[in-house]
Design a protein around this motif. Structure first.
Motif, short mmCIF file in Angstrom:
data_model
loop_
_atom_site.label_atom_id
_atom_site.label_comp_id
_atom_site.label_asym_id
_atom_site.label_seq_id
_atom_site.Cartn_x
_atom_site.Cartn_y
_atom_site.Cartn_z
N LEU A 61 -3.47 -8.54 -7.12
CA LEU A 61 -4.12 -9.82 -6.85
C LEU A 61 -3.21 -10.82 -6.15
N GLU A 62 -1.99 -10.42 -5.89
CA GLU A 62 -1.05 -11.33 -5.22
C GLU A 62 -1.02 -11.03 -3.74
N GLU A 63 -1.53 -11.95 -2.98
CA GLU A 63 -1.59 -11.77 -1.51
C GLU A 63 -0.20 -11.46 -0.95
N GLY A 64 -0.09 -10.44 -0.15
CA GLY A 64 1.20 -10.12 0.49
C GLY A 64 2.16 -9.36 -0.40
N SER A 65 1.74 -9.09 -1.63
CA SER A 65 2.61 -8.44 -2.62
C SER A 65 3.12 -7.09 -2.14
N PHE A 66 2.35 -6.42 -1.29
CA PHE A 66 2.71 -5.06 -0.89
C PHE A 66 3.37 -5.00 0.50
N ASP A 67 3.49 -6.17 1.16
CA ASP A 67 4.00 -6.18 2.55
C ASP A 67 5.35 -5.47 2.67
N SER A 68 6.30 -5.90 1.85
CA SER A 68 7.66 -5.37 2.02
C SER A 68 7.76 -3.93 1.50
N VAL A 69 6.84 -3.55 0.60
CA VAL A 69 6.89 -2.19 0.04
C VAL A 69 6.42 -1.18 1.08
N VAL A 70 5.33 -1.48 1.76
CA VAL A 70 4.77 -0.46 2.67
C VAL A 70 5.48 -0.42 4.03
N GLU A 71 6.16 -1.54 4.38
CA GLU A 71 6.87 -1.53 5.67
C GLU A 71 7.98 -0.48 5.61
N GLY A 72 7.96 0.43 6.53
CA GLY A 72 8.95 1.52 6.52
C GLY A 72 8.39 2.82 5.94
N CYS A 73 7.18 2.74 5.34
CA CYS A 73 6.58 3.96 4.77
C CYS A 73 5.73 4.67 5.82
N ASP A 74 5.75 5.99 5.78
CA ASP A 74 4.90 6.78 6.67
C ASP A 74 3.50 6.92 6.08
N GLY A 75 3.44 7.07 4.75
CA GLY A 75 2.14 7.22 4.08
C GLY A 75 2.05 6.30 2.87
N VAL A 76 0.82 5.89 2.56
CA VAL A 76 0.58 5.04 1.39
C VAL A 76 -0.52 5.67 0.54
N PHE A 77 -0.21 5.89 -0.73
CA PHE A 77 -1.20 6.40 -1.69
C PHE A 77 -1.63 5.22 -2.53
N HIS A 78 -2.86 4.76 -2.32
CA HIS A 78 -3.31 3.60 -3.10
C HIS A 78 -4.14 4.07 -4.29
#
Ligand code: NDP
Length: 321
Positions: A61-78
């Motif tokens: 629920l925190e806007e932008g919370s995942f920005d720095s985590v996914v940057e640099g990732c090839d794949g994202v499992f949500h």
């Protein structure tokens, strides 16, 4: 390669993290509270975790919370989404985190310069809860979505949360040119890596504890198959669309029989409660669970059902770890 798993401490996600580490990936695992040992200790003990597991604090629920985590990732499992069948405030406890959370994660993916594919853990809940006729001749295919109005009228809040989240996810990825595959498991069973029992395994624990079982038949699939399906959906370039994951549809009385055979000394329940649910019985008719939307090669390594090449067979999940 570097990949991200959201809600990493959960039942299904923990197995995804375990298998990703086994396959040599660097895993960025998001949890709401990395200081809670109940949420992270089992992850930190996995083979390869010391070298290649990175924990991140992130909230749906925190806007932008995942920005720095996914940057640099090839794949994202949500995978992160609340799984609760009894709630006081469905909007706050289920719908907001599922719907806004999914869009929040996808917005971070859209901003990233690295993400090539998103694998979304949706659910059969987003597929078959509608008023369309269901009988063995009816083919449930990728065009099927649960009906939000039907879910609201029936107070199926978890089902509604998954339906709204998946529908919004497809709209967003289509508008933003993101490559996404969605996986839609039925009830997931199997060994736990995390210390706390989750909602879909609880009914099995209830059987083991001798509690009368409901007059229901539902689809089940093993957690290891669900985790492997996620990894295949990411790794296999031709994978696309929506995939229902189900091993078989069984009645609780059959589950009890399976458990009795496996664990003859346990006091497995032999009593059916008087209550029943028409919605779940309806589900029993959706016996044609199809691998949908992707080439059959998309879920390699799983056995094709000889009766119908579109239906994948999975082994059943009560064997010890
Ligand atoms: P779990 O309850 O074990 O895991 C759910 C995860 O979601 C937890 O890690 C939880 O984090 C996280 N989460 C919940 N709310 C938030 C929030 N506001 N912010 C960040 N994270 C949050 O469930 P499962 O492993 O069973 O389910 C995982 C996914 O699979 C879900 O999307 C579910 O809908 C889907 N699914 C599950 C099925 C099943 O039978 N189990 C069947 C079909 C689909 P935290 O640890 O911090 O609480």
């Amino acid at each position: 390669k570097v990949v991200c798993v959201t809600g990493a401490s959960g039942f299904i996600a923990s197995w995804i993290v375990k298998f990703l580490l086994q396959r040599g990936y660097t895993v960025r695992a998001t949890v709401r509270d990395p200081s809670n040992p109940k949420k992270v200790d089992h992850l930190l003990k996995l083979d390869g975790a010391k070298e290649r597991l990175q924990l991140f604090k992130a909230d749906l629920l925190e806007e932008g919370s995942f920005d720095s985590v996914v940057e640099g990732c090839d794949g994202v499992f949500h995978t992160a989404s609340p799984v609760r069948f009894v709630v006081n405030d469905p909007q706050v406890e289920l719908i907001d985190p599922a719907l806004k959370g999914t869009l929040n994660v996808l917005k971070s993916c859209a901003k990233s310069t690295s993400v090539k594919r998103v694998v979304l853990t949706s659910s059969n809940a987003a597929v078959s809860f509608n008023t369309r006729p269901k009988n063995p001749e009816v083919v449930v295919d990728e065009t099927w979505f649960s009906n939000p109005d039907f879910c609201r009228e029936s107070k199926l809040w978890y089902v509604l949360s998954k339906t709204l989240a998946e529908a919004a996810a497809w709209k967003f990825v289509n508008e933003n040119n993101i490559d996404m595959v969605s996986l839609n498991p039925t009830m997931v069973a199997g060994p736990l890596l995390q210390p706390e029992v989750n909602e879909s395994v609880e009914p099995i624990l209830n059987l083991i504890n001798g509690i009368p079982f409901p007059n229901k038949a539902i689809g089940w699939v093993n957690v290891k198959d669900v985790a492997n399906a996620h990894i295949h959906a990411y790794e296999i370039a031709s994978a696309s669309g929506r995939c229902l994951l189900a091993e078989r549809v069984v009645h609780y009385s059959e589950l009890a029989m399976i458990l009795r055979d496996l664990y003859p000394t346990l006091p497995i329940s032999d009593k059916q409660s008087t209550s029943s649910s028409k919605f779940v019985i309806l589900l029993a008719y959706t016996t044609l669970f199809h691998q949908i939307g992707a080439e059959p090669t998309c879920i390699q390594g799983m056995q094709l059902n000889p009766l119908n090449p579109l239906i994948y067979s999975y082994y059943f999940g009560f064997l010890p770890c």
